[in-house]
Design an enzyme around this catalytic site. Structure first.
Site, PDB file in Angstrom:
ATOM      1  CB  SER A 151      -0.948  -0.035   1.201  1.00 53.30           C
ATOM      2  OG  SER A 151      -1.916   0.980   1.133  1.00 53.30           O
ATOM      3  NE  ARG A 221      -9.065   1.892  10.740  1.00 56.56           N
ATOM      4  CZ  ARG A 221      -8.055   1.354  10.083  1.00 56.56           C
ATOM      5  NH1 ARG A 221      -7.487   2.033   9.098  1.00 56.56           N
ATOM      6  NH2 ARG A 221      -7.585   0.173  10.406  1.00 56.56           N
ATOM      7  CG  ASP A 316      -6.391  -3.394  -3.693  1.00 56.95           C
ATOM      8  OD1 ASP A 316      -7.164  -2.466  -3.362  1.00 56.95           O
ATOM      9  OD2 ASP A 316      -5.158  -3.340  -3.520  1.00 56.95           O
ATOM     10  CG  HIS A 349      -5.808  -1.941  -0.030  1.00 58.15           C
ATOM     11  ND1 HIS A 349      -4.864  -1.940  -1.038  1.00 58.15           N
ATOM     12  CD2 HIS A 349      -5.283  -1.170   0.974  1.00 58.15           C
ATOM     13  CE1 HIS A 349      -3.823  -1.201  -0.679  1.00 58.15           C
ATOM     14  NE2 HIS A 349      -4.052  -0.736   0.538  1.00 58.15           N
TER      15      HIS A 349
END
Length: 385
Positions: A151, A221, A316, A349
């Site tokens: 990432s 979040r 992803d 992801h």
């Protein structure tokens, strides 16, 4: 495979100012890091692991017998694991601006004696790489066997191959991208707005008010977590399952997915710093090494010298396989040695953090090849590719 056991963070102080891409500089800063394994005599077996948004230097091992203190990539790094610490000397570094020990907004500004807060300068992926290079210098490592990350960590690994082509022999980029799409930037901006508009943010000076913008962090979040999961994974884990078995006909929690996201948001708001979140998401948005080359990624990567491993995951959608395809094609255009694997995994992801046997086998096989270069005696200290 065994665990590394109990590990201890280390820190290094730097008094030489670090110039930043913005034109600002950071003075008197500390980098917190951990090391695993043993550095060999010619320093040719060092591997740098770069972390993602909410991770840190604590890559592997534990701080106590409590399993919750295990490093964020403990399944990847350790004795007998894909990145084998019986063979490699592995370094994890906490990036500047973080809230896990390295100098960041929570720390005192030497000029004022008060927390930097919103005055902490905006940092970029390239700035982090420059600071990591200084740490490598201090540790006596001229060249890494590999620089690795998933990432945002993969962006740092890619930046290493561009900024310091002679200082790494292999570049391992997992579930990453050469730049964010407009959609990704949009997600980051909405998350930042959730924090910036929280009344407890106080313009970033919430430390002085003894509060934390928890509501903003929670929503940020929750939004981010949606992008880390795949639709398939969410359907299997949650579907339309109801928490209590029937509709409540209100605006509380009805669905299990709502409960899960709120739990993740609440947990995150207890340990992460809001100013750090703003900084790191901006670093994500700004990363675009091809920008200085007219958007031409082939030209951007033309001076790289490393060999590459790239891994992507089929579901992803945060950093889709197409982004890895772009990097692979640019490397092939430059006749670089590149290994690429697209793993058909349902976890979105977050798959880069999980134990998928195919994924782990790919990484293990690649590092076995890297180690053969070292163990076979074909490399000498400072050898270049």
């Amino acid at each position: 495979m065994t665990s590394l056991g109990i590990v201890t963070p280390q820190s290094m102080f730097f008094s030489t100012p670090l110039p930043l891409q913005s034109g600002a500089e950071i003075t008197d800063y500390t980098l917190v890091y951990e090391t695993y394994g043993t550095l060999n005599a010619d320093h040719s077996n060092a591997v740098l692991v770069c972390h993602a948004l909410n991770a840190s230097h604590h890559v592997a091992g534990s701080y106590s017998e409590d399993a919750s203190t295990r490093g964020w990539w403990d399944n990847m790094v350790g004795p007998g694991k894909p990145l084998d610490t019986d063979k490699f000397f592995v370094i994890g570094v906490n990036n500047l601006g973080s809230c896990f020990g390295s100098t960041g907004p929570m720390h005192a500004n030497p000029a004022t004696g008060k927390p930097y807060g919103p005055q902490f300068p905006v940092v970029t992926v390239e700035d982090w790489v420059q600071s990591q290079a200084r740490l490598a210098d201090a540790l006596g490592i001229r060249q890494f066997a590999a620089v690795m990350g998933g990432s945002l960590g993969g962006m740092q690994a890619l930046a290493w191959s561009i900024l310091f082509p002679e200082r790494l022999r292999h570049c391992v980029v997992i579930a990453s991208t050469p730049k964010l799409t407009a959609q990704n930037i949009a997600f980051d901006d909405v998350a930042r707005q959730a924090i910036l508009t929280d009344p407890d943010y106080h313009g970033g000076d919430y430390y002085a008010h003894g509060v934390v913008p928890k509501n903003g962090l929670r929503v940020a979040r929750m939004l981010g977590h949606i992008t880390y999961l795949s639709d398939d994974d969410m359907a299997v884990k949650f579907g339309r399952d109801l928490r209590s078995g029937s509709y409540q006909f209100g605006f509380g929690i009805d669905f299990e997915i709502e409960s899960y996201l709120r739990y993740q948001g609440d947990k995150f708001s207890e340990y992460f710093d809001a100013n750090t979140y703003l900084l790191i998401t901006k670093a994500l948005d700004y990363f675009d090494p091809a920008k200085d080359f007219g958007g031409d990624l082939t030209k951007t990567l033309s001076h790289t010298r490393a060999q590459f491993l790239l891994v992507s995951f089929s579901t992803d959608w945060r950093f889709a396989p197409e982004r890895s395809h772009e990097m692979v094609q640019a490397l092939v255009n430059n006749k670089r040695m590149v290994t690429y694997a697209e793993i058909d995994a349902s976890h979105g992801h977050d798959a880069f953090l999980l134990d998928d046997a195919r994924y782990m086998s790919v990484v293990r096989a690649y590092y076995e090849r890297v180690y053969k270069e070292i163990d076979g005696g074909s490399l000498k200290a400072g050898a270049q590719v």
